[in-house]
Design a protein around this motif. Sequence first.
Motif, PDB file in Angstrom:
ATOM      1  N   ALA A 187     -19.133 -27.705 -25.074  1.00  0.00           N
ATOM      2  CA  ALA A 187     -18.382 -28.779 -25.271  1.00  0.00           C
ATOM      3  C   ALA A 187     -19.193 -29.635 -26.484  1.00  0.00           C
ATOM      4  O   ALA A 187     -18.379 -30.194 -26.935  1.00  0.00           O
ATOM      5  N   ALA A 188     -20.524 -29.460 -26.448  1.00  0.00           N
ATOM      6  CA  ALA A 188     -21.262 -30.377 -27.237  1.00  0.00           C
ATOM      7  C   ALA A 188     -21.151 -29.659 -28.669  1.00  0.00           C
ATOM      8  O   ALA A 188     -20.745 -30.349 -29.647  1.00  0.00           O
ATOM      9  N   LEU A 189     -21.210 -28.417 -28.809  1.00  0.00           N
ATOM     10  CA  LEU A 189     -21.106 -27.770 -30.222  1.00  0.00           C
ATOM     11  C   LEU A 189     -19.679 -27.527 -30.816  1.00  0.00           C
ATOM     12  O   LEU A 189     -19.241 -27.796 -31.866  1.00  0.00           O
ATOM     13  N   LEU A 190     -18.585 -27.314 -29.721  1.00  0.00           N
ATOM     14  CA  LEU A 190     -17.432 -26.766 -30.175  1.00  0.00           C
ATOM     15  C   LEU A 190     -16.358 -28.043 -30.246  1.00  0.00           C
ATOM     16  O   LEU A 190     -15.638 -28.306 -31.040  1.00  0.00           O
ATOM     17  N   LEU A 191     -16.386 -28.752 -29.093  1.00  0.00           N
ATOM     18  CA  LEU A 191     -15.395 -29.937 -29.013  1.00  0.00           C
ATOM     19  C   LEU A 191     -15.915 -31.173 -29.283  1.00  0.00           C
ATOM     20  O   LEU A 191     -15.342 -32.220 -29.299  1.00  0.00           O
ATOM     21  N   ARG A 192     -17.389 -31.254 -29.770  1.00  0.00           N
ATOM     22  CA  ARG A 192     -18.032 -32.431 -30.214  1.00  0.00           C
ATOM     23  C   ARG A 192     -17.732 -33.587 -29.372  1.00  0.00           C
ATOM     24  O   ARG A 192     -17.881 -34.647 -29.445  1.00  0.00           O
ATOM     25  N   GLU A 193     -18.105 -33.113 -28.003  1.00  0.00           N
ATOM     26  CA  GLU A 193     -18.234 -34.151 -27.019  1.00  0.00           C
ATOM     27  C   GLU A 193     -19.607 -34.819 -27.012  1.00  0.00           C
ATOM     28  O   GLU A 193     -20.448 -34.114 -27.222  1.00  0.00           O
ATOM     29  N   GLN A 194     -19.866 -36.096 -26.472  1.00  0.00           N
ATOM     30  CA  GLN A 194     -21.086 -36.770 -26.377  1.00  0.00           C
ATOM     31  C   GLN A 194     -21.552 -36.155 -25.244  1.00  0.00           C
ATOM     32  O   GLN A 194     -21.252 -36.220 -23.995  1.00  0.00           O
ATOM     33  N   VAL A 195     -23.046 -35.692 -25.341  1.00  0.00           N
ATOM     34  CA  VAL A 195     -23.858 -35.205 -24.336  1.00  0.00           C
ATOM     35  C   VAL A 195     -25.015 -35.756 -24.023  1.00  0.00           C
ATOM     36  O   VAL A 195     -25.793 -36.026 -24.900  1.00  0.00           O
ATOM     37  N   THR A 196     -25.124 -36.451 -22.994  1.00  0.00           N
ATOM     38  CA  THR A 196     -26.315 -37.370 -22.671  1.00  0.00           C
ATOM     39  C   THR A 196     -27.651 -36.518 -22.652  1.00  0.00           C
ATOM     40  O   THR A 196     -27.511 -35.331 -22.479  1.00  0.00           O
ATOM     41  N   ALA A 197     -28.707 -37.143 -22.715  1.00  0.00           N
ATOM     42  CA  ALA A 197     -29.929 -36.565 -22.687  1.00  0.00           C
ATOM     43  C   ALA A 197     -30.176 -35.761 -21.210  1.00  0.00           C
ATOM     44  O   ALA A 197     -30.949 -34.877 -20.960  1.00  0.00           O
ATOM     45  N   GLN A 198     -29.619 -36.802 -20.270  1.00  0.00           N
ATOM     46  CA  GLN A 198     -29.893 -36.218 -18.872  1.00  0.00           C
ATOM     47  C   GLN A 198     -29.202 -35.006 -18.716  1.00  0.00           C
ATOM     48  O   GLN A 198     -29.260 -34.040 -18.097  1.00  0.00           O
ATOM     49  N   ARG A 199     -27.921 -34.812 -19.165  1.00  0.00           N
ATOM     50  CA  ARG A 199     -27.086 -33.549 -19.169  1.00  0.00           C
ATOM     51  C   ARG A 199     -27.755 -32.565 -19.807  1.00  0.00           C
ATOM     52  O   ARG A 199     -27.649 -31.164 -19.321  1.00  0.00           O
ATOM     53  N   TRP A 200     -28.487 -32.566 -21.056  1.00  0.00           N
ATOM     54  CA  TRP A 200     -29.142 -31.794 -21.617  1.00  0.00           C
ATOM     55  C   TRP A 200     -30.538 -31.092 -20.583  1.00  0.00           C
ATOM     56  O   TRP A 200     -30.654 -30.078 -20.553  1.00  0.00           O
ATOM     57  N   LEU A 201     -30.954 -32.285 -20.058  1.00  0.00           N
ATOM     58  CA  LEU A 201     -32.155 -31.978 -19.150  1.00  0.00           C
ATOM     59  C   LEU A 201     -31.575 -30.980 -18.161  1.00  0.00           C
ATOM     60  O   LEU A 201     -32.290 -30.019 -17.512  1.00  0.00           O
ATOM     61  N   ALA A 202     -30.314 -31.040 -17.490  1.00  0.00           N
ATOM     62  CA  ALA A 202     -29.800 -30.562 -16.567  1.00  0.00           C
ATOM     63  C   ALA A 202     -29.642 -29.075 -16.915  1.00  0.00           C
ATOM     64  O   ALA A 202     -29.617 -27.892 -16.340  1.00  0.00           O
ATOM     65  N   VAL A 203     -29.033 -28.905 -18.192  1.00  0.00           N
ATOM     66  CA  VAL A 203     -28.774 -27.422 -18.857  1.00  0.00           C
ATOM     67  C   VAL A 203     -30.149 -26.705 -18.807  1.00  0.00           C
ATOM     68  O   VAL A 203     -30.330 -25.514 -18.548  1.00  0.00           O
ATOM     69  N   VAL A 204     -31.244 -27.352 -19.346  1.00  0.00           N
ATOM     70  CA  VAL A 204     -32.534 -26.884 -19.536  1.00  0.00           C
ATOM     71  C   VAL A 204     -32.902 -26.320 -18.255  1.00  0.00           C
ATOM     72  O   VAL A 204     -33.576 -25.322 -18.131  1.00  0.00           O
ATOM     73  N   LEU A 205     -33.127 -27.298 -17.060  1.00  0.00           N
ATOM     74  CA  LEU A 205     -33.389 -26.756 -15.665  1.00  0.00           C
ATOM     75  C   LEU A 205     -32.631 -25.695 -15.286  1.00  0.00           C
ATOM     76  O   LEU A 205     -33.109 -24.732 -14.727  1.00  0.00           O
ATOM     77  N   GLY A 206     -31.469 -25.702 -15.509  1.00  0.00           N
ATOM     78  CA  GLY A 206     -30.253 -24.445 -15.096  1.00  0.00           C
ATOM     79  C   GLY A 206     -30.793 -23.284 -15.766  1.00  0.00           C
ATOM     80  O   GLY A 206     -30.968 -22.149 -15.004  1.00  0.00           O
ATOM     81  N   PHE A 207     -31.267 -23.259 -16.801  1.00  0.00           N
ATOM     82  CA  PHE A 207     -31.470 -22.126 -17.640  1.00  0.00           C
ATOM     83  C   PHE A 207     -33.041 -21.521 -17.241  1.00  0.00           C
ATOM     84  O   PHE A 207     -33.521 -20.569 -17.316  1.00  0.00           O
ATOM     85  N   ILE A 208     -33.798 -22.497 -17.117  1.00  0.00           N
ATOM     86  CA  ILE A 208     -35.278 -22.167 -16.310  1.00  0.00           C
ATOM     87  C   ILE A 208     -34.988 -21.536 -14.978  1.00  0.00           C
ATOM     88  O   ILE A 208     -35.709 -20.360 -14.744  1.00  0.00           O
ATOM     89  N   GLY A 209     -34.152 -21.843 -14.252  1.00  0.00           N
ATOM     90  CA  GLY A 209     -33.561 -21.053 -12.968  1.00  0.00           C
ATOM     91  C   GLY A 209     -33.063 -19.762 -13.266  1.00  0.00           C
ATOM     92  O   GLY A 209     -33.503 -18.886 -12.695  1.00  0.00           O
ATOM     93  N   GLY A 210     -32.127 -19.680 -14.247  1.00  0.00           N
ATOM     94  CA  GLY A 210     -31.714 -18.230 -14.660  1.00  0.00           C
ATOM     95  C   GLY A 210     -32.734 -17.401 -14.867  1.00  0.00           C
ATOM     96  O   GLY A 210     -32.986 -16.274 -14.946  1.00  0.00           O
ATOM     97  N   THR A 211     -33.915 -17.749 -15.821  1.00  0.00           N
ATOM     98  CA  THR A 211     -35.046 -17.182 -16.379  1.00  0.00           C
ATOM     99  C   THR A 211     -35.670 -16.721 -15.199  1.00  0.00           C
ATOM    100  O   THR A 211     -36.331 -15.586 -15.262  1.00  0.00           O
ATOM    101  N   ILE A 212     -35.937 -17.501 -14.185  1.00  0.00           N
ATOM    102  CA  ILE A 212     -36.969 -17.000 -12.918  1.00  0.00           C
ATOM    103  C   ILE A 212     -36.074 -15.721 -12.402  1.00  0.00           C
ATOM    104  O   ILE A 212     -36.672 -14.754 -12.002  1.00  0.00           O
TER     105      ILE A 212
END
Length: 299
Positions: free
Chosen positions: A118-143
């Motif tokens: 949504a951020a890269l293709l649809l140019r939607e505004q993504v807050t810092a909190q949403r980016w942090l949620a994405v990072v935490l999600g991928f940390i969980g996926g890496t584990i």
Amino acid sequence: MTSAPTRFSPATQGALLMIGAGAMFACVNTMLQFATMKLGVAAPTATFWQYGVALIALLPWQGVGLSAFKTRHLPAHILRVGFGVGGVQLWTFGLAHVPIWQAISLIMLSPFFVTIGAALLLREQVTAQRWLAVVLGFIGGTIILAPWSDAFTPWVMAPVGAAALWAAASLMTKRMTATESPETLTLYLLALMTPLNALLAMAPGAGGFAVSGPTAALALLVAGLLTALAQYALARAYSIADAAFLQPFDHVKLPFNVGLGVLAFGFVPPGSMWLGSALIIGASLWLLTEENRQARRRD
């Protein structure tokens, strides 16, 4: 004396339907893993029969006419369904090679791919909190992936790829609702998915349409029928209850899949799965909260 109510509220009905759909999808995953991992059915073959049976079962419920085929965006429909088919194929490939608990945990990364897209293709505004949620999600996926472990294989990336492709299909759907009706989107999904799955099943080395024995055929028949019932339950749930309310109940599919994996195959997940899944679920709920807050601000 006041009599007890004879029916559930719409919200309760939606939650129960969502939980029921999760249980049915867990049974579908078990049937697919049994057919591919234990009985040797090729993943493209299993996918073709699963969705072919589901299509036949779902058609009487759709109620859409031929006028819904009218569109000026046929390439977009093909691309959207192509993303969906690719996700389905990768998901079945994953089930053929990795334990259910690992596959189902990783597929829950899809909302984070949606946010990135949504951020890269649809140019939607993504807050810092949403980016942090994405990072935490991928940390969980890496584990859960544990690439540092000796048990890591390239096949474990198949559910991650499925999550990314399903996210792409979701983004396409979101974009196309501006010009296409729900009936048109549904009809093209049904009309294109089975032929595309058939082409992949007929590819060299893919396995064709042959199913080895009545046991495998029965497993795929059950998987197809349960897929249709689960899809109907999801559609019914979203038609009577708010999507934001229903989303947490989607995570109930995790214990269903883990439990069936233990019972059917003896796949006992390690402690790292629960830690990684907790991060993914917690981050996805945070992401949902942020999206609802942004929606209220727009309104």
